[in-house]
Every structure is written in structure tokens, then in C-alpha cells.
Write an enzyme that holds these catalytic residues in place. Structure first.
Site, PDB file in Angstrom:
ATOM      1  N   HIS A 110       2.497   3.383  -9.053  1.00  0.00           N
ATOM      2  CA  HIS A 110       2.282   1.942  -9.288  1.00  0.00           C
ATOM      3  C   HIS A 110       3.466   1.337 -10.045  1.00  0.00           C
ATOM      4  O   HIS A 110       3.860   0.206  -9.788  1.00  0.00           O
ATOM      5  CB  HIS A 110       0.985   1.714 -10.069  1.00  0.00           C
ATOM      6  CG  HIS A 110      -0.231   2.140  -9.291  1.00  0.00           C
ATOM      7  ND1 HIS A 110      -0.427   1.787  -7.979  1.00  0.00           N
ATOM      8  CD2 HIS A 110      -1.309   2.901  -9.637  1.00  0.00           C
ATOM      9  CE1 HIS A 110      -1.571   2.306  -7.551  1.00  0.00           C
ATOM     10  NE2 HIS A 110      -2.122   2.985  -8.533  1.00  0.00           N
ATOM     11  N   ASP A 123       0.829  -1.216   0.000  1.00  0.00           N
ATOM     12  CA  ASP A 123       0.000   0.000   0.000  1.00  0.00           C
ATOM     13  C   ASP A 123       0.857   1.257   0.000  1.00  0.00           C
ATOM     14  O   ASP A 123       1.977   1.254   0.514  1.00  0.00           O
ATOM     15  CB  ASP A 123      -0.923  -0.033   1.232  1.00  0.00           C
ATOM     16  CG  ASP A 123      -2.101   0.918   1.088  1.00  0.00           C
ATOM     17  OD1 ASP A 123      -2.372   1.384  -0.039  1.00  0.00           O
ATOM     18  OD2 ASP A 123      -2.753   1.204   2.112  1.00  0.00           O
ATOM     19  N   LEU A 130      10.701 -20.386  -4.156  1.00  0.00           N
ATOM     20  CA  LEU A 130       9.714 -19.490  -3.526  1.00  0.00           C
ATOM     21  C   LEU A 130       8.392 -19.610  -4.271  1.00  0.00           C
ATOM     22  O   LEU A 130       8.355 -19.525  -5.498  1.00  0.00           O
ATOM     23  CB  LEU A 130      10.210 -18.031  -3.606  1.00  0.00           C
ATOM     24  CG  LEU A 130       9.258 -16.969  -3.036  1.00  0.00           C
ATOM     25  CD1 LEU A 130       9.382 -16.888  -1.518  1.00  0.00           C
ATOM     26  CD2 LEU A 130       9.533 -15.592  -3.646  1.00  0.00           C
TER      27      LEU A 130
END
Ligand code: IPE
Ligand code: IPE
Ligand code: MG
Length: 238
Positions: A39, A22, A133
């Protein structure tokens, strides 16, 4: 791989870390830039954080990239985000493979542009052999909608009422078969869940980082892991 940072890592590294990325918009505003620039900076930061997770030995990373509520934003921003994510898949795929990252998607692919949805499916396929991962990307994701969908699927499968258990419901979520997150980090100082992993996070440890997402770096991840290591998880016991 040894951590390049001089400070040692704590011993009990969480197996599964989830991040609410965020603060992109505020990061951009602070610099007099349009929100989409935030972004873009945020997705660049993602690459660095993924690499730090691999280096720190985290096994699963779940990131909140776009919520079912984010469609409420102006069309310009939503379209900008979609374009950025499409570009990111193309650009980052070789690096993900190089780092042994297995990409998964949690959320609804329906409702996305068909070409974009197809690109996501292909990227999942292209990384399915990796195991260093697991990267769950929550895109067009909402925790309430996830639970409703899980219940619908159980009903459609004809599960009798007494077979609807916590285990059965968990298995029908997008994250079915995966362990719950140990640590959920939210950047930008906001202290709310915003519909993220509301089932899976029942006993997760929460950590709020003050930095906006594009500025959340390896050192701040290390601080979060340090605090996590000092928490006492009781799961309702003593
Ligand atoms: C997070 O940053 C990214 C998405 C929700 C897509 P925001 O866009 O929410 O940035 P702020 O919270 O407005 O600063
Ligand atoms: C949560 O952030 C969603 C993502 C990070 C993708 P928001 O910025 O959408 O959350 P609210 O609106 O502040 O609760
Ligand atoms: Mg926000």
C-alpha cells in the site's frame, strides 16, 4: 507541457479517467513484504501517475483508494491503510498545489476517524482554487451505497416521483455536476467492477492492465490511452 516520451500521444485523450488501483497486496507478497508495504508503494506510485495525467492533458482523474467493502479486511491492514492515507495528505499537499490539482472526495466521510475526516476537508479547501486536474479520491466509497444515499436525499428534499429522473439522480451522486468517466482502468488483471462508479460507468470504456498498481507507470498509462483512442464508442447508436 510536451510529453517527454518519444512515442506521440493519441489525439483524443479522455477528459475523465478513473482507476481501480488494485494489486498492492500481491505486489508485496511477490517480494516477501507485508501487505502494508504494498500500500505504501502504491501511494508513491500515485504521485507519479498524477503527474503523468497532468502531462497528458487529462482533466479529471478518479481513483479508487478504499471501498465500503474493504472494512472486511483484518484490522491491522485497515489501520495501516488509514495511517498511510493520513501521512499522504500531509506529505503530498504542496505537490498537489504545485501541479494545480484540485482534490475532491467521493464516498462517506462519516465512519472515518474525526481527525482524519477533518484533514480531508482541510486538504479539499486548500486545493479548491486549482483547476489543471480534478482528482476525485474514492475513499470509503461504494457505488450501491452512493445510489442509495442519492435516493435518500431526493426523498428528504421532498422531490415528487415524476421529478426523479436520471438527471436528478446523477446530480445527487457524490460526482454531481461532473462528467462521467470516459475510461476506467483496473490494474492487476482483475476483470470486475468491485462496486466502483456503477452508475457513472454505464458507458465508460474499460481497460484492464496486467501490472500490479505499484508497477503501473506512465508508459502503461500511455498504452491504455492508445487503446482508448482506437475504441469506437457508440452509446447504443450506430
Ligand atoms: C488495492 O490493492 C488497494 C486496496 C484495495 C486498498 P489490494 O490490497 O486489493 O491488493 P491485492 O488485490 O490483494 O493484491
Ligand atoms: C477494489 O479492489 C477496491 C480498491 C481498489 C480500493 P478490491 O481488491 O477490494 O476488490 P475485490 O475484493 O478483489 O473485488
Ligand atoms: Mg485487490
Amino acid at each position: 507541457m510536451a510529453a517527454s516520451n518519444s512515442k506521440p500521444l493519441p489525439e483524443n485523450i479522455p477528459a475523465h479517467v478513473a482507476i481501480i488501483m488494485d494489486g498492492n497486496g500481491r505486489w508485496a507478497k511477490q517480494r516477501g513484504l507485508p501487505r502494508v508495504a504494498g500500500h505504501r508503494a502504491g501511494t508513491e506510485n500515485l504521485r507519479r501517475v498524477i503527474e503523468a495525467c497532468v502531462e497528458f492533458g487529462i482533466r479529471t482523474l478518479t481513483i479508487y483508494a478504499f471501498s465500503t467493502e474493504n472494512w472486511r479486511r483484518p484490522a491491522e491492514e485497515v489501520n495501516g491503510l488509514m495511517t498511510i492515507f493520513e501521512d499522504v495528505i500531509d506529505r503530498e499537499l504542496p505537490q498537489l498545489n504545485k501541479n494545480g490539482v484540485q482534490l475532491r472526495h467521493i464516498g462517506k466521510l462519516e465512519g472515518l476517524k474525526p481527525a482524519f475526516a477533518q484533514k480531508v476537508r482541510e486538504a479539499i479547501q486548500a486545493t479548491s482554487h486549482n483547476s489543471t486536474l480534478i482528482l476525485n479520491v474514492a475513499f470509503n466509497y461504494g457505488g450501491r451505497s452512493e445510489i442509495v444515499e442519492a435516493v435518500r436525499r431526493m426523498v428528504a428534499e421532498g422531490l415528487p416521483a415524476d421529478s426523479i429522473t436520471e438527471e436528478a439522480l446523477a446530480a445527487h451522486l457524490y460526482t454531481g455536476g461532473q462528467a462521467d468517466p470516459d475510461l476506467i482502468i483496473r490494474t492487476s488483471g482483475e476483470m470486475r467492477v468491485s462496486n466502483f462508479l456503477i452508475w457513472q460507468g454505464a458507458y465508460s470504456e474499460y481497460y484492464v492492465a496486467p501490472a500490479y498498481w505499484p508497477d503501473f507507470d506512465k508508459e502503461q498509462l500511455r498504452l491504455a490511452l492508445e487503446e482508448y483512442a482506437n475504441r469506437n464508442r457508440r452509446f447504443g447508436g450506430l
